[in-house]
Design a protein around this motif. Structure first.
Motif, mmCIF file in Angstrom:
data_model
loop_
_atom_site.group_PDB
_atom_site.id
_atom_site.type_symbol
_atom_site.label_atom_id
_atom_site.label_comp_id
_atom_site.label_asym_id
_atom_site.label_seq_id
_atom_site.Cartn_x
_atom_site.Cartn_y
_atom_site.Cartn_z
ATOM 1 N N THR A 1 0.696 -2.930 1.294
ATOM 2 C CA THR A 1 1.136 -1.708 0.663
ATOM 3 C C THR A 1 1.287 -0.945 -0.436
ATOM 4 O OG1 THR A 1 2.306 -1.038 3.019
ATOM 5 C CG2 THR A 1 3.039 0.360 1.286
ATOM 6 N N ILE A 2 1.771 -2.589 -1.341
ATOM 7 C CA ILE A 2 1.892 -2.092 -2.888
ATOM 8 C C ILE A 2 0.796 -1.907 -3.207
ATOM 9 C CG2 ILE A 2 2.495 -3.692 -4.803
ATOM 10 C CD1 ILE A 2 4.868 -4.583 -3.277
ATOM 11 N N LEU B 1 3.216 -5.681 3.573
ATOM 12 C CA LEU B 1 3.823 -5.239 2.378
ATOM 13 C C LEU B 1 3.217 -4.699 1.312
ATOM 14 C CD1 LEU B 1 6.444 -3.821 1.735
ATOM 15 C CD2 LEU B 1 7.479 -6.424 1.252
ATOM 16 N N GLU C 1 3.967 1.539 8.378
ATOM 17 C CA GLU C 1 3.371 1.506 6.902
ATOM 18 C C GLU C 1 2.702 2.138 6.405
ATOM 19 O OE1 GLU C 1 4.517 -2.365 5.145
ATOM 20 O OE2 GLU C 1 5.599 -2.972 6.002
ATOM 21 N N LYS D 1 6.912 3.959 1.899
ATOM 22 C CA LYS D 1 6.555 2.384 2.454
ATOM 23 C C LYS D 1 6.673 1.040 2.571
ATOM 24 C CE LYS D 1 1.364 3.340 1.987
ATOM 25 N NZ LYS D 1 0.786 3.539 3.731
ATOM 26 N N VAL D 2 6.959 1.493 1.302
ATOM 27 C CA VAL D 2 7.531 0.202 0.764
ATOM 28 C C VAL D 2 9.191 -0.439 1.181
ATOM 29 C CG1 VAL D 2 8.350 -1.425 -0.985
ATOM 30 C CG2 VAL D 2 6.171 0.194 -0.969
#
Length: 479
Positions: A324-325, A321, A264, A274-275
């Motif tokens: 990443t956001i 996650l 990621e 990525k998500v």
């Protein structure tokens, strides 16, 4: 001579006599055993329902031997152990005594177990109501010697309760106990003592290894009848699980899937995957955790360390996650970059994270129509070498100087009296302002993308360090 036997008739007569003698001898031997059985069971009116002692105050001592044959199953969910054993019990029957000299040396007989008295031995910690039936209705023979010793051996499949400790699953050791004793008779009538426990004939199971088997006699008093003491023999079985199957099918996939979450942070922000990758990894770990939960008992006292490993890994993937956001949120921003973020991310954090960001300020005129000074940055990666900006600094400065000169020329020509000329000047001014605004927006986007790159690399190192520490601690506890 008529009627004379053939020449070989002599040999025929000899063979016939030999066979007749052998038959008579065998009949005599069988008759001796038949007489003995008649004397023991018919003549003496032997009653298998009566405890075989001549003095009612005497008790019967039963020795119990257990020989482990094979482990069928260890069920962690329902907490029981299924195995095949050879159970041997020995006691003395005072009504099955004879003198071997009265029966031409016959000192041992074998009779069906259904014809003699049997102790009411049961497995106390059974998990199957039918597990105790073989102890009472077994169809094997018993061996009776002339001194009244009765030897009763039977191959049995038993299912006993076993408190399975799943904390170290699948690297665990288990201790299971088999408790044998009389159900109705206390020590006044039947007493037990431990004799032998052996696993030398154990057929190795593909999942479990036997470490130790021990035996111990116990005396207990129950609340129902405090004036009576009951004897029992407890066999302690220690077994160890072979973890290779579970390691390859549960632990290794979890490690590989959790390692995929590192991708990621490696994927470019503009790739758009990525998500999606983070969510896919999270769902895969959830499926594997459900597989582990199916085999675990529904207990709130302890959580298996493998389940903890999955839970912690799922939490780490969820946090990655969220990281990443946050990176994608920075990557797509177009607002002015705060000064503190420029200092923290582009000046202090970039170089320790193996990223080079060169910052050079470009001065602009103080005209109200030209916006504030912007920061020209060039991003390079130490691992890949410097990467030049598509438009180098010199070209960008020339473009800005030309824009300033055009703005001055337009300002000086605004006083022109020709309407057509003024219209052309307004259009040209609009285009100049449009491109100036676009250049500013591109620069803001570039600055936020640089911050997102630094932030992505920072999260990568934080996540990697956390994963290594957590996995090391968990595997240290497992092993």
């Amino acid at each position: 001579m008529a009627g004379s036997p053939p020449p070989n008739s002599t040999w025929y007569i000899i063979c016939t006599c030999f066979l007749l003698c052998s038959t008579i001898q065998g009949t005599l031997g069988s008759r001796q055993q038949k007489d003995l059985l008649y004397d023991l069971f018919e003549k003496s009116s032997y009653n298998k329902l009566v405890r075989p002692v001549k003095n009612e105050t005497d008790n019967i001592t039963v020795s119990v031997e257990l020989y482990l044959s094979q482990i069928n199953n260890v069920n962690e969910k329902y907490q029981y152990l299924s195995m095949m054993v050879w159970l041997t019990q020995r006691w003395k029957d005072e009504y099955l005594v004879w003198n071997s000299s009265d029966y031409q040396g016959l000192d041992v007989i074998r009779v069906p177990a259904s014809k003699v008295w049997l102790p009411d031995t049961i497995l106390y910690n059974t998990r199957d109501e039918s597990s105790n039936e073989p102890f009472m209705t077994v169809t094997t023979n018993v061996i009776v010697t002339e001194n009244g010793s009765v030897d009763w051996s039977a191959p049995l499949t038993i299912k006993s309760h076993c408190s399975v400790d799943v904390y170290l699953y699948p690297f665990d050791k288990q201790v299971c106990r088999l408790k044998f004793g009389s159900w109705q008779h206390d020590t006044k009538y039947i007493d037990y003592f431990d004799d032998t426990a052996d696993a030398s004939n154990y057929n190795h199971n593909g999942e479990w290894d036997t470490l130790e088997i021990a035996h111990k006699k116990e005396l207990e008093t129950f609340s129902c009848c405090p004036d009576k003491t009951y004897a029992s023999v407890t066999f302690r079985l220690e077994i160890k699980r072979r973890p290779l199957f579970y390691f390859l099918n549960l632990v290794v996939p979890c490690l590989v899937i959790s390692a995929m979450s590192l991708v990621e942070f490696i994927l470019p922000c503009n790739s758009g995957e990525k998500v999606s990758l983070g969510i896919t990894v999270l769902l895969s770990l959830t499926v594997f955790m459900l597989v582990v939960a199916e085999n675990m008992p529904a207990s709130g006292s302890d959580i298996p360390i493998l389940s903890r490993f999955y839970i912690i890994t799922i939490m780490c993937v969820s946090i990655s996650l969220l990281m990443t956001i946050l990176v994608l949120n920075c990557h797509h921003r177009q607002t002015p970059l705060p000064r503190w973020m420029q200092v923290v991310f582009l000046q202090f954090l970039a170089r320790p994270l193996c990223l080079h960001v060169h910052v050079k300020k470009i001065q602009r005129s103080n005209s109200k129509r030209v916006y504030e000074p912007i920061t020209q940055t060039i991003y390079t990666d130490m691992d890949m070498g410097p990467q030049e900006d598509p438009i180098d600094i010199t070209t960008r400065e020339k473009r800005l100087n030309g824009t300033r000169n055009n703005m001055r020329s337009l300002s000086s020509m605004e006083s022109a009296s020709d309407p057509v000329c003024r219209e052309m000047l307004r259009n040209q001014r609009f285009l100049v302002e449009h491109f100036a605004e676009k250049e500013k927006t591109d620069q803001l986007i570039s600055d936020w993308q640089l911050v997102a790159s630094v932030l992505d690399r920072l999260f990568l190192w934080i996540y990697l360090i956390c994963i290594v520490i957590i996995d090391s601690v968990i595997f240290t506890q497992m092993l």
